[in-house]
Design a protein around this motif. Structure first.
Motif, PDB file in Angstrom:
ATOM      1  N   GLN B 265      60.027  28.762  -1.879  1.00  0.00           N
ATOM      2  CA  GLN B 265      59.562  29.679  -1.008  1.00  0.00           C
ATOM      3  C   GLN B 265      58.970  30.621  -0.494  1.00  0.00           C
ATOM      4  O   GLN B 265      57.972  30.549   0.317  1.00  0.00           O
ATOM      5  CB  GLN B 265      61.117  30.786  -0.765  1.00  0.00           C
ATOM      6  N   ASP B 266      58.242  30.006  -2.093  1.00  0.00           N
ATOM      7  CA  ASP B 266      56.444  31.065  -2.109  1.00  0.00           C
ATOM      8  C   ASP B 266      56.620  29.776  -1.235  1.00  0.00           C
ATOM      9  O   ASP B 266      54.903  29.873  -0.234  1.00  0.00           O
ATOM     10  CB  ASP B 266      55.720  30.457  -3.491  1.00  0.00           C
ATOM     11  N   TRP B 267      55.891  28.446  -0.997  1.00  0.00           N
ATOM     12  CA  TRP B 267      55.625  27.529  -1.183  1.00  0.00           C
ATOM     13  C   TRP B 267      55.043  27.589   0.797  1.00  0.00           C
ATOM     14  O   TRP B 267      54.506  27.675   1.343  1.00  0.00           O
ATOM     15  CB  TRP B 267      55.684  25.892  -0.944  1.00  0.00           C
ATOM     16  N   ASP B 268      56.817  27.899   1.393  1.00  0.00           N
ATOM     17  CA  ASP B 268      56.110  28.344   3.035  1.00  0.00           C
ATOM     18  C   ASP B 268      56.266  29.614   3.199  1.00  0.00           C
ATOM     19  O   ASP B 268      55.192  29.242   4.062  1.00  0.00           O
ATOM     20  CB  ASP B 268      57.834  28.700   2.677  1.00  0.00           C
ATOM     21  N   ILE B 269      55.188  30.458   2.607  1.00  0.00           N
ATOM     22  CA  ILE B 269      55.100  32.123   2.577  1.00  0.00           C
ATOM     23  C   ILE B 269      53.471  31.196   3.131  1.00  0.00           C
ATOM     24  O   ILE B 269      52.515  31.704   3.411  1.00  0.00           O
ATOM     25  CB  ILE B 269      54.759  32.955   1.504  1.00  0.00           C
ATOM     26  N   GLY B 271      52.379  28.071   3.605  1.00  0.00           N
ATOM     27  CA  GLY B 271      52.005  27.642   4.924  1.00  0.00           C
ATOM     28  C   GLY B 271      52.052  27.922   5.840  1.00  0.00           C
ATOM     29  O   GLY B 271      51.865  27.911   6.748  1.00  0.00           O
ATOM     30  N   GLN B 272      53.454  29.165   5.919  1.00  0.00           N
ATOM     31  CA  GLN B 272      52.975  30.365   7.624  1.00  0.00           C
ATOM     32  C   GLN B 272      51.789  30.729   7.625  1.00  0.00           C
ATOM     33  O   GLN B 272      51.568  30.381   8.394  1.00  0.00           O
ATOM     34  CB  GLN B 272      54.408  31.445   6.908  1.00  0.00           C
ATOM     35  N   LYS B 273      51.434  31.361   6.109  1.00  0.00           N
ATOM     36  CA  LYS B 273      50.045  31.713   5.947  1.00  0.00           C
ATOM     37  C   LYS B 273      48.653  31.043   6.852  1.00  0.00           C
ATOM     38  O   LYS B 273      47.876  32.070   7.549  1.00  0.00           O
ATOM     39  CB  LYS B 273      49.721  32.062   4.369  1.00  0.00           C
ATOM     40  N   ILE B 274      48.447  30.413   6.235  1.00  0.00           N
ATOM     41  CA  ILE B 274      47.657  29.044   6.654  1.00  0.00           C
ATOM     42  C   ILE B 274      47.493  29.120   7.475  1.00  0.00           C
ATOM     43  O   ILE B 274      46.656  29.269   8.724  1.00  0.00           O
ATOM     44  CB  ILE B 274      47.652  27.953   5.641  1.00  0.00           C
ATOM     45  N   LYS B 275      48.739  29.116   8.743  1.00  0.00           N
ATOM     46  CA  LYS B 275      49.636  28.221  10.490  1.00  0.00           C
ATOM     47  C   LYS B 275      48.803  30.016  11.115  1.00  0.00           C
ATOM     48  O   LYS B 275      48.144  29.446  12.231  1.00  0.00           O
ATOM     49  CB  LYS B 275      50.597  28.655   9.960  1.00  0.00           C
ATOM     50  N   GLU B 276      49.219  30.395  10.397  1.00  0.00           N
ATOM     51  CA  GLU B 276      48.620  32.408  11.427  1.00  0.00           C
ATOM     52  C   GLU B 276      47.335  32.420  11.375  1.00  0.00           C
ATOM     53  O   GLU B 276      46.539  32.969  11.982  1.00  0.00           O
ATOM     54  CB  GLU B 276      49.410  33.377  10.001  1.00  0.00           C
ATOM     55  N   ARG B 277      46.709  32.033   9.902  1.00  0.00           N
ATOM     56  CA  ARG B 277      45.124  32.165  10.027  1.00  0.00           C
ATOM     57  C   ARG B 277      44.860  31.633   9.824  1.00  0.00           C
ATOM     58  O   ARG B 277      42.809  31.530  10.235  1.00  0.00           O
ATOM     59  CB  ARG B 277      44.947  32.883   8.090  1.00  0.00           C
ATOM     60  N   ASP B 278      44.797  29.889  10.724  1.00  0.00           N
ATOM     61  CA  ASP B 278      44.076  29.488  11.594  1.00  0.00           C
ATOM     62  C   ASP B 278      44.269  28.889  12.995  1.00  0.00           C
ATOM     63  O   ASP B 278      44.887  28.389  13.034  1.00  0.00           O
ATOM     64  CB  ASP B 278      43.881  27.553  10.483  1.00  0.00           C
ATOM     65  N   PRO B 279      43.386  29.422  14.344  1.00  0.00           N
ATOM     66  CA  PRO B 279      43.673  29.736  15.499  1.00  0.00           C
ATOM     67  C   PRO B 279      43.046  28.432  15.896  1.00  0.00           C
ATOM     68  O   PRO B 279      43.534  28.269  17.221  1.00  0.00           O
ATOM     69  CB  PRO B 279      42.473  30.477  15.572  1.00  0.00           C
ATOM     70  N   TYR B 280      42.993  26.816  15.054  1.00  0.00           N
ATOM     71  CA  TYR B 280      42.857  25.770  15.525  1.00  0.00           C
ATOM     72  C   TYR B 280      44.069  25.298  15.608  1.00  0.00           C
ATOM     73  O   TYR B 280      43.858  23.988  15.436  1.00  0.00           O
ATOM     74  CB  TYR B 280      42.171  24.690  15.446  1.00  0.00           C
ATOM     75  N   GLY B 281      44.917  25.070  14.822  1.00  0.00           N
ATOM     76  CA  GLY B 281      45.939  24.163  14.063  1.00  0.00           C
ATOM     77  C   GLY B 281      45.226  22.735  13.482  1.00  0.00           C
ATOM     78  O   GLY B 281      45.864  22.178  13.891  1.00  0.00           O
ATOM     79  N   PRO B 292      59.275  14.464  -2.057  1.00  0.00           N
ATOM     80  CA  PRO B 292      59.027  15.105  -1.366  1.00  0.00           C
ATOM     81  C   PRO B 292      59.419  16.825  -0.834  1.00  0.00           C
ATOM     82  O   PRO B 292      60.528  16.751  -0.573  1.00  0.00           O
ATOM     83  CB  PRO B 292      59.424  14.463  -0.103  1.00  0.00           C
ATOM     84  N   TYR B 293      58.654  17.639  -0.431  1.00  0.00           N
ATOM     85  CA  TYR B 293      58.860  18.682  -0.103  1.00  0.00           C
ATOM     86  C   TYR B 293      59.686  18.336   1.212  1.00  0.00           C
ATOM     87  O   TYR B 293      59.122  17.638   2.418  1.00  0.00           O
ATOM     88  CB  TYR B 293      57.746  19.829   0.847  1.00  0.00           C
ATOM     89  N   GLU B 294      60.892  18.970   1.186  1.00  0.00           N
ATOM     90  CA  GLU B 294      61.456  19.449   2.413  1.00  0.00           C
ATOM     91  C   GLU B 294      60.727  20.200   4.275  1.00  0.00           C
ATOM     92  O   GLU B 294      59.653  20.447   3.840  1.00  0.00           O
ATOM     93  CB  GLU B 294      62.817  20.474   2.464  1.00  0.00           C
ATOM     94  N   LYS B 295      61.172  19.648   4.719  1.00  0.00           N
ATOM     95  CA  LYS B 295      60.270  19.484   6.608  1.00  0.00           C
ATOM     96  C   LYS B 295      59.952  20.851   6.869  1.00  0.00           C
ATOM     97  O   LYS B 295      61.392  21.439   6.304  1.00  0.00           O
ATOM     98  CB  LYS B 295      61.256  19.074   7.930  1.00  0.00           C
ATOM     99  N   ALA B 296      59.033  21.381   6.399  1.00  0.00           N
ATOM    100  CA  ALA B 296      59.255  22.142   7.481  1.00  0.00           C
ATOM    101  C   ALA B 296      58.169  22.456   8.372  1.00  0.00           C
ATOM    102  O   ALA B 296      57.549  22.181   9.109  1.00  0.00           O
ATOM    103  CB  ALA B 296      58.166  23.653   6.157  1.00  0.00           C
ATOM    104  N   ASP B 297      58.463  23.541   9.443  1.00  0.00           N
ATOM    105  CA  ASP B 297      57.706  24.312  10.839  1.00  0.00           C
ATOM    106  C   ASP B 297      56.531  24.240  10.750  1.00  0.00           C
ATOM    107  O   ASP B 297      55.855  23.694  11.328  1.00  0.00           O
ATOM    108  CB  ASP B 297      58.581  25.439  11.642  1.00  0.00           C
ATOM    109  N   TRP B 298      55.648  24.756   9.288  1.00  0.00           N
ATOM    110  CA  TRP B 298      53.803  24.700   9.006  1.00  0.00           C
ATOM    111  C   TRP B 298      53.724  23.317   8.835  1.00  0.00           C
ATOM    112  O   TRP B 298      52.304  22.670   9.745  1.00  0.00           O
ATOM    113  CB  TRP B 298      54.170  25.243   8.572  1.00  0.00           C
TER     114      TRP B 298
END
Lengths: 520, 520
Positions: B265-269, B271-281, B292-298
């Motif tokens: 759950q921490d890693w998910d937070i 991952g979301q944080k980087i995705k949110e702060r990176d305007p270029y994707g 392996p980490y499970e598939k996440a939307d980020w």
């Protein structure tokens, strides 16, 4: 009085039919064996005395005694160690000598012309092999498609022969199927069985065990699709005729799971049948294509097909009997991945199998102009793995018998304390894996070593490490050698050390390290 | 008007503190970026225009405008393809050019002296590599134990410094830990970030993607055990400062599962944080030790550690995104099995990974007197796999973009009829296996090939087969070559054939076969 060497053969022929039995007694021992048909109206009783002394025997048809007599069984001569049986995770001859299997595979060698059979025996004589996997029924498979000159049984009268067709008086078994009837499992073909017996005896003379495959799926004649009744008849005949030979092993099937129409319950019945009809308790197993057969009470050892020879250790834990990997791929160059391993790869797999506490069989499948591939027909050995297997055998023969594969155990602390290292991130991450995956990874990380307090034989596999820190496996002075499993060289790294040693290695695939205690 | 090349960098420094934002607009596009601290009381806004035209911008502190202006974004020059993003199971630059990753690993190269960093860049310039995995935080691990000359952040005032102790005025980050306070993630060390930025730009000049590892467990300074708040601050700083560089990829962690005290759950937070702060994707993934980490939307692609590079195909099916195997073992000679592969074994694993539809990274761990192992410090490449990876790259560049890994599908017949071959003993035995085991075995039996209707690149792995029957993958005339992946040779086997071809092979490990359509 007639004398027969211990583990030798007593035979008696009778003009008789039907249910003939031999009863053999010596002191407290009393063994019944069934006779087997040899010719029309003639049967034979074959018996192997397993201990010395005077044996009395009676040959009976029901209660009627056809013959009675006695013989003196004398002690086994030098080099006659008796039959092999399982002992823990290993094998032992009847006289207590350790037997460490180094097998090879010549499925259809007894169906080849005599000249080739002789060549096969010569090749074996010059090889490290002491076990051969071989089929009783003929084999139909690519590289082995010639029509056999003989079959184990005769065919009955064809039901579909058209009246008016010209009669074919070819040799038995050589006609086309259409023109012939069903196999008559009650009518053994002496030509075949005599060749098989001679072959078994020749192997025995060379100190080689004959691992007889009783059923297999590679068939165009119908032997893989006999009725259940005929299957049982075949097993009874094999047991009555062959069990007396001390170097026979029973392999219920090659690739049991590829034989159509047989359930695991059927195989269990066949396993029980052989066990019941074999008064000597020969080694008995069954070989898989995909799924190893589950442990059964008649199974004396595993006979596995798997490329993953490291799994020998997990199979030991699972089956608790000796683990033979009878097929791990063959050295060769044919277009099938089971038959085109480099010699190095086969040697590598075989080393891993032995170091992980199992036994591996060799096989060779090089294409050749004469279409004679060792794995099927025998003949001449052409590959490069054989010499390396001999080197491995030499090394293993130097180890004390109590050497065991190195295995790390998770100790459970009775006070419930955590094990040292259990709270490292590495250990905690491993604990999150499911048990099977975790065990697989632990096994992968363990050094591959056979060890006792007197020895440590570590195989480094494909690792190319340049240095190794080793700990002596016990107290005392140890000698250290660096082995090259491919070049078959042994280089002394220390004439004597205590405790631990820093070793320089050649940094190449196929390195092993041998530590042996030389003094207290 | 100021001109900035497409995918280039706009920067603006402000004497300010706190929450400064840049707002950039061009036609319909409006992008907000956060400023990042550069010095006491000074911040910078960094922005990358992704399309041509006039961009208006405002730098604001809350609603207060500190600066406003505009620039003209001109078309990317030759060789500037823009950032890479995922496209199906592959990757593409922003201009549509295919990007096929050939990565390597130099975890701590930016922490080495300038001379070594320059050497690393020279080595990369002469290599086939177009991606480097590298850590933002310093690394503490065997072969990499020197104290860094700089750290990404400053330390606060030590709480446990004893009064009366002599004051240490050493360079920032070089004191012993005991005498210093906690890391102050609000106080970035410009020395470090400028070296990192220069390094990223130097890599970009060489056409190399910088796969930045944002967290990792190999640490003695405390960076792996910051508070959750500090972890988020670090991510925000990285995003604000580095996201504008077109060749940046985010690797949330190296071996996420070895980092103590972090849940999925921490890693998910994070991952979301980087995705949110990176305007270029930017490309974003996370790298495992075991699971392996499970598939996440980020997650834009997989970044796996596994020696089993063949699993690329199953991972494609499971994750449905590009599969990068960023660690499959390293060519080297150290006493750890992840770092003592023969060059051949690494090349073999890498070929299998690509042919199975994935991408594999290189790494090199040769012991050396200067203790400079490429995998950790960069410097000079010493191994033999690099040239072979260049050969593989050359071959793959000749394939059409639509080449896909060969995969056999069990067709379900809408009429409920059995598939052809489904009732063979072989198929029936396979159907008895559990699904995972069956799929593993099917995968093992499939030819390893990348193919389209115009090409067929088959890798024969360690198979030593002497002959191969191949079918052209489509209609037309094909040219056939035999490739030796180790000796890097290409031999023409047929100047032109239709349908199928019988090929003679060298019967050795590391053979591949390439069929390419040459005419209709």
């Amino acid at each position: 009085m007639e004398q027969i060497e211990q583990y030798g053969i007593f035979e008696s022929r009778e003009r008789a039919d039907g249910n003939i039995t031999g009863i053999f007694s010596c002191e407290e021992t009393r063994i019944r064996v069934k006779a087997f048909a040899v010719n029309e109206g003639e049967v034979m009783v074959r018996f192997r005395p397993e201990h010395t002394g005077v044996w009395e025997y009676r040959i009976q048809a029901g209660e009627r005694i056809l013959r009675a007599g006695s013989f003196l069984c004398i002690q086994a001569g030098e080099g006659n160690h008796g039959p092999v049986s399982a002992a823990g995770f290993g094998f032992r001859y009847a006289d207590g000598t350790e037997y460490r299997p180094f097998g090879t595979t010549c499925y259809a060698w007894i169906y080849q012309p005599e000249e080739i059979r002789r060549q096969t025996l010569e090749s074996l004589a010059g090889s490290p092999f002491n076990k051969v996997r071989m089929c009783v029924f003929p084999k139909d498979m690519i590289y082995n498609e010639e029509e056999p000159a003989y079959f184990p049984y005769a065919r009955g009268i064809a039901e579909d022969v058209q009246p008016g067709n010209p009669s074919h008086n070819q040799e038995e078994g050589c006609n086309h199927r259409k023109k012939q009837g069903k196999w008559n499992i009650g009518a053994p073909n002496q030509t075949f069985w005599e060749i098989l017996e001679t072959s078994i005896l020749e192997l025995d003379r060379l100190g080689i065990e004959a691992d007889l495959i009783l059923f297999h799926p590679y068939d165009r004649w119908g032997f893989s699709q006999l009725s259940k009744e005929d299957n049982l008849k075949h097993l009874e005949y094999c047991a009555a005729r062959l069990a007396a030979y001390k170097n026979v092993w029973w392999s219920l099937a090659n690739e049991y799971d590829l034989m159509p129409g047989r359930t695991d319950q059927d195989w269990d019945i066949y396993g029980q049948k052989i066990k019941e009809r074999d008064p000597y308790g020969h080694l008995l197993s069954i070989h898989n294509c995909f799924q190893p057969y589950e442990k059964a009470d008649w199974m004396t050892h595993c006979s596995l097909q798997t490329a993953d020879t490291k799994s020998a250790m997990t199979m030991r834990l699972q089956y608790n009997i000796p683990v033979m990997i009878d097929e791990c791929g063959y050295e060769g160059d044919i277009p099938f991945d089971w038959g085109n391993l480099s010699a190095f790869e086969l040697v590598h797999r075989i080393w891993m199998g032995y170091i992980r506490g199992g036994y591996c069989s060799h096989g060779e499948t090089y294409e050749s102009e004469d279409n004679r591939l060792w794995w099927s027909k025998g003949g001449k050995l052409k590959g490069e793995s054989v010499a390396r297997i001999a080197f491995l055998k030499e090394i293993l023969q130097e180890l004390p018998q109590n050497a065991e594969p190195f295995c790390w155990k998770i100790e459970t602390d009775p006070n419930g304390k955590k094990q040292e290292g259990a709270d490292t991130p590495f250990a905690m991450a491993m604990m999150k894996l499911d048990e099977e995956e975790r065990n697989r990874r632990i096994l992968d990380m363990l050094p591959m070593a056979l060890c006792s307090e007197e020895c440590w034989l570590q195989y480094l596999g494909r690792s190319c490490q340049r240095e190794l820190h080793v700990n002596a496996p016990g107290k005392g002075i140890f000698r250290a050698e660096v082995l090259d499993v491919w070049n078959m060289s042994r280089i002394c790294a220390s004439e004597g050390f205590e405790g631990s040693l820093h070793m320089n290695l050649p940094a190449k695939e196929g390195t092993a390290v041998l530590l042996k205690k030389i003094s207290m």
